[in-house]
Design an enzyme around this catalytic site. Structure first.
Site, short mmCIF file in Angstrom:
data_model
loop_
_atom_site.label_atom_id
_atom_site.label_comp_id
_atom_site.label_asym_id
_atom_site.label_seq_id
_atom_site.Cartn_x
_atom_site.Cartn_y
_atom_site.Cartn_z
N TYR A 157 0.84 -1.20 0.00
CA TYR A 157 0.00 0.00 0.00
C TYR A 157 0.88 1.26 0.00
CZ TYR A 157 -3.82 3.13 1.48
OH TYR A 157 -4.75 4.14 1.57
N1 LIG Z 1 -10.30 5.78 4.48
C1 LIG Z 1 -9.04 5.96 4.80
O1 LIG Z 1 -8.65 5.85 5.96
C2 LIG Z 1 -8.04 6.35 3.74
C3 LIG Z 1 -6.85 6.94 4.14
C4 LIG Z 1 -5.91 7.29 3.17
C5 LIG Z 1 -6.17 7.05 1.85
N2 LIG Z 1 -7.35 6.46 1.47
C6 LIG Z 1 -7.58 6.21 0.05
O2 LIG Z 1 -8.81 6.79 -0.33
C7 LIG Z 1 -9.34 6.08 -1.44
C8 LIG Z 1 -10.79 5.74 -1.18
O3 LIG Z 1 -10.86 4.87 -0.09
P1 LIG Z 1 -12.11 4.73 0.87
O4 LIG Z 1 -11.61 4.95 2.23
O5 LIG Z 1 -13.24 5.53 0.37
O6 LIG Z 1 -12.36 3.17 0.72
P2 LIG Z 1 -13.66 2.31 0.30
O7 LIG Z 1 -13.26 0.89 0.42
O8 LIG Z 1 -14.84 2.82 1.05
O9 LIG Z 1 -13.87 2.70 -1.24
C9 LIG Z 1 -12.98 2.28 -2.25
C10 LIG Z 1 -13.77 1.98 -3.50
O10 LIG Z 1 -12.85 1.57 -4.52
C11 LIG Z 1 -13.45 0.49 -5.24
N3 LIG Z 1 -12.41 -0.32 -5.90
C12 LIG Z 1 -11.53 -1.17 -5.31
N4 LIG Z 1 -10.76 -1.75 -6.24
C13 LIG Z 1 -11.15 -1.24 -7.45
C14 LIG Z 1 -10.75 -1.47 -8.78
N5 LIG Z 1 -9.77 -2.34 -9.08
N6 LIG Z 1 -11.37 -0.79 -9.78
C15 LIG Z 1 -12.38 0.07 -9.50
N7 LIG Z 1 -12.82 0.31 -8.24
C16 LIG Z 1 -12.21 -0.33 -7.23
C17 LIG Z 1 -14.20 -0.30 -4.17
O11 LIG Z 1 -15.18 -1.15 -4.72
C18 LIG Z 1 -14.78 0.82 -3.31
O12 LIG Z 1 -16.07 1.21 -3.76
C19 LIG Z 1 -8.44 4.86 -1.63
O13 LIG Z 1 -7.54 5.11 -2.66
C20 LIG Z 1 -7.71 4.76 -0.30
O14 LIG Z 1 -6.48 4.12 -0.43
C21 LIG Z 1 -8.28 6.11 2.40
#
Ligand SMILES: NC(=O)c1ccc[n+]([C@@H]2O[C@H](COP(=O)([O-])OP(=O)(O)OC[C@H]3O[C@@H](n4cnc5c(N)ncnc54)[C@H](O)[C@@H]3O)[C@@H](O)[C@H]2O)c1
Length: 250
Positions: A157
């Site tokens: 990651y």
């Molecule tokens: N929530 C946190 O704590 C956090 C912190 C830092 C960064 N992020 C980043 O924010 C972004 C969104 O995350 P989130 O927290 O909303 O997570 P989440 O799991 O709620 O949403 C992620 C979405 O991405 C979709 N997805 C996964 N693999 C995929 C693929 N191969 N093709 C298309 N869609 C795909 C999933 O189905 C899901 O709907 C991510 O990139 C995550 O790494 C999140």
């Protein structure tokens, strides 16, 4: 406090991973701010549920895996027959398991990098030519504080997100002579479904490093993404915007 709306009239935005979490909240604020929104997500059930809840004629969606270049390019071809793509939010991501590098399953390691880094590359690769043609574009790559600091037990990651930060810097410079901005954002932990992929101890460890001593709210994150995606952002590009509650101070 009410969320501030932006002017996204006549703009079309593709939001990857937009069926839930950060992506869905960005979709909501974009729609309320006048944009047409196209959600790309790998999860058709979640797309259906969220689209039904949003119930907005300016929302459409595609089931697509961003790590599959051909699938991404096919979607772009279909969309650009009818419309420009003005805004791209590369938000799809997974954390993968919590494991030390030497215990990490090799295929899973590649998958995590494939989605977080190659997914961002694929979407930029397929969409940027049409932005160049229109001399307009706003791209926001959702990285993570893990990409700056390197989280223990999350090497894949951290690498995927660090790669997406470096990609932002290169691509932003390549496009700097056009009205196209490319920026990355580095959030700390927020309570979305992604936290379920990690152990509770790992999540607690992440939280303990945040001087604000709380989780980031999705609406706070959306506000930053909105400004970077707006027409008003005419200068910032190739940059990394921190939203980690003081954890990363660079
Ligand atoms: N929530 C946190 O704590 C956090 C912190 C830092 C960064 N992020 C980043 O924010 C972004 C969104 O995350 P989130 O927290 O909303 O997570 P989440 O799991 O709620 O949403 C992620 C979405 O991405 C979709 N997805 C996964 N693999 C995929 C693929 N191969 N093709 C298309 N869609 C795909 C999933 O189905 C899901 O709907 C991510 O990139 C995550 O790494 C999140």
């Amino acid at each position: 406090m009410d969320n501030i709306l932006f002017n996204f009239n006549n703009k079309t935005a593709v939001i990857t991973g937009g069926a839930q979490g950060f992506g869905l909240d960005i979709a909501k604020r974009f729609l309320n701010s006048g944009a047409r929104v196209i959600i790309w997500d790998i999860d058709p059930e979640m797309i259906k549920k969220s689209s039904k809840n949003l119930n907005n004629p300016n929302l459409s969606s595609y089931t697509v895996d961003v790590s599959d270049y051909q699938a991404v390019e096919d979607c772009v071809k279909e969309i650009t027959k009818k419309s420009n793509i003005d805004i791209l939010i590369n938000n799809a991501g997974i954390t993968g398991p919590t494991a030390t590098l030497w215990d990490y399953d090799i295929d899973l390691w590649k998958k995590v990098v494939d989605i977080n880094l190659m997914g961002t590359f694929n979407c930029c690769r397929a969409i940027v030519p049409s932005m160049i043609k229109n001399n307009y574009g706003r791209i926001v790559n959702v990285a993570s504080v893990a990409g700056k600091d390197g989280n223990a037990n999350a090497s894949a990651y951290s690498v995927g997100k660090a790669g997406s930060i470096a990609l932002t810097k290169s691509l932003g410079k390549e496009l700097a002579d056009k009205n196209i901005a490319v920026n990355a954002v580095t959030p700390a932990g927020a309570k979305t479904r992604i936290l379920d992929q990690m152990t509770k101890e790992h999540v607690q460890r992440m939280l303990s490093k945040v001087p604000r001593a709380r989780f980031l709210e999705v609406e706070e994150f959306t506000s930053l993404v909105c400004w970077l995606s707006s027409e008003e952002n005419t200068f910032s590009t190739a940059a990394v915007f921190d939203i980690s509650g003081g954890r990363s101070t660079y």
